[in-house]
Design a protein around this motif. Structure first.
Motif, PDB file in Angstrom:
ATOM      1  N   LYS A 168       0.332   9.133  -6.030  1.00  0.00           N
ATOM      2  CA  LYS A 168       0.610  10.558  -5.867  1.00  0.00           C
ATOM      3  C   LYS A 168       1.438  11.080  -7.032  1.00  0.00           C
ATOM      4  O   LYS A 168       1.161  12.152  -7.584  1.00  0.00           O
ATOM      5  CB  LYS A 168       1.348  10.791  -4.546  1.00  0.00           C
TER       6      LYS A 168
ATOM      7  N   GLN B 228       0.818  -1.211   0.000  1.00  0.00           N
ATOM      8  CA  GLN B 228       0.000   0.000   0.000  1.00  0.00           C
ATOM      9  C   GLN B 228       0.851   1.260   0.000  1.00  0.00           C
ATOM     10  O   GLN B 228       0.495   2.263  -0.623  1.00  0.00           O
ATOM     11  CB  GLN B 228      -0.952  -0.007   1.203  1.00  0.00           C
ATOM     12  N   THR B 229       2.008   1.220   0.675  1.00  0.00           N
ATOM     13  CA  THR B 229       2.911   2.376   0.679  1.00  0.00           C
ATOM     14  C   THR B 229       3.441   2.639  -0.727  1.00  0.00           C
ATOM     15  O   THR B 229       3.502   3.786  -1.188  1.00  0.00           O
ATOM     16  CB  THR B 229       4.090   2.136   1.639  1.00  0.00           C
TER      17      THR B 229
ATOM     18  N   ASP C 112       0.556   4.024  -2.782  1.00  0.00           N
ATOM     19  CA  ASP C 112       0.244   5.407  -2.403  1.00  0.00           C
ATOM     20  C   ASP C 112       1.236   6.372  -3.038  1.00  0.00           C
ATOM     21  O   ASP C 112       0.853   7.430  -3.570  1.00  0.00           O
ATOM     22  CB  ASP C 112       0.289   5.560  -0.877  1.00  0.00           C
TER      23      ASP C 112
END
Length: 233
Positions: free
Chosen positions: A48, A40-41, A44
């Motif tokens: 972005k 998920q990091t 993310d």
């Protein structure tokens, strides 16, 4: 997927006895060792970067988030210039390389220009070759990877680290290479579809195309979002 005795592809289970994830966890980069938090990091950070690129370049596109990938795809009826796609890829690669105070992402990833879109995937084809080879018991050096995206903005680039590769530009070249491999291996063959095609062209065989089914599939594709697989509302 595995090829069954019926010559159809069948899913291979992921976990448990015989599961490909379970059987390859000893590999450092195996998906079986990826934590959901790290996935998920990475997603993310990628989302972005892609969103910033979309806005900064004023592109006519949209961002898609899937289970293990982030995509930038064109709006319906629009195209995104190749240079803008490459710029987005390079931005994502830069952002991901700066994670963890400049050490980079803990997970392998692939940010690539797909020709009309951009995708950032968790994992890459280096991992894919290693996992497939380990699962089948074949050393990576005995695997031949055939691809058409070997530049640093392509998705075949990472495979060069682990196995021999051939750079092609069309499916016809892939067919030619496979035929050459069979010939050099002393394998005699004649593809069934080549027999059928020859018969149809000579007029000795009637076409076996189900035009009703062909029409149904063509219509279904037109009603589908090709990037997500969802049907348009």
């Amino acid at each position: 997927m595995r090829l069954g005795n019926d010559f159809r592809l069948h899913p291979v289970k992921e976990t448990g006895p015989g599961g490909w994830i379970t059987a390859t966890k000893y590999l450092p980069d195996s998906p079986g060792n990826w934590s959901e938090e790290e996935i998920q990091t990475l997603l993310d950070t990628s989302e972005k970067a892609v969103t910033e690129s979309l806005n900064d370049q004023n592109l006519r596109g949209r961002v898609i988030r899937k289970r293990r990938s982030i995509g930038l795809v064109p709006e319906s009826g629009q195209t995104i210039p190749r240079e803008a796609l490459d710029e987005t890829v390079l931005r994502c690669q830069s952002k991901l390389s700066m994670m963890n105070e400049g050490i980079g992402s803990n997970l392998s990833f692939c940010a690539f220009n797909g020709g009309r879109d951009v995708w950032v995937d968790v994992g890459n084809k280096k991992v894919g070759v290693q996992v497939l080879g380990a699962y089948l018991g074949v050393d990576a050096s005995d695997i031949l990877h055939i691809g058409d995206q070997f530049l640093n903005t392509g998705n075949d680039y990472a495979a060069r680290d682990v196995c021999p590769c051939i750079w092609i530009t069309s499916p016809d070249e892939t067919t030619y290479i496979l035929k050459r491999i069979l010939k050099l291996s002393g394998v005699e063959y004649e593809l069934d579809n080549e027999k059928v095609a020859a018969g149809i062209l000579s007029g000795n065989t009637a076409s076996m195309v189900d035009f009703a089914e062909l029409d149904r599939r063509t219509t279904a594709v037109k009603e589908m979002d090709v990037f997500t697989g969802d049907f348009k509302k």
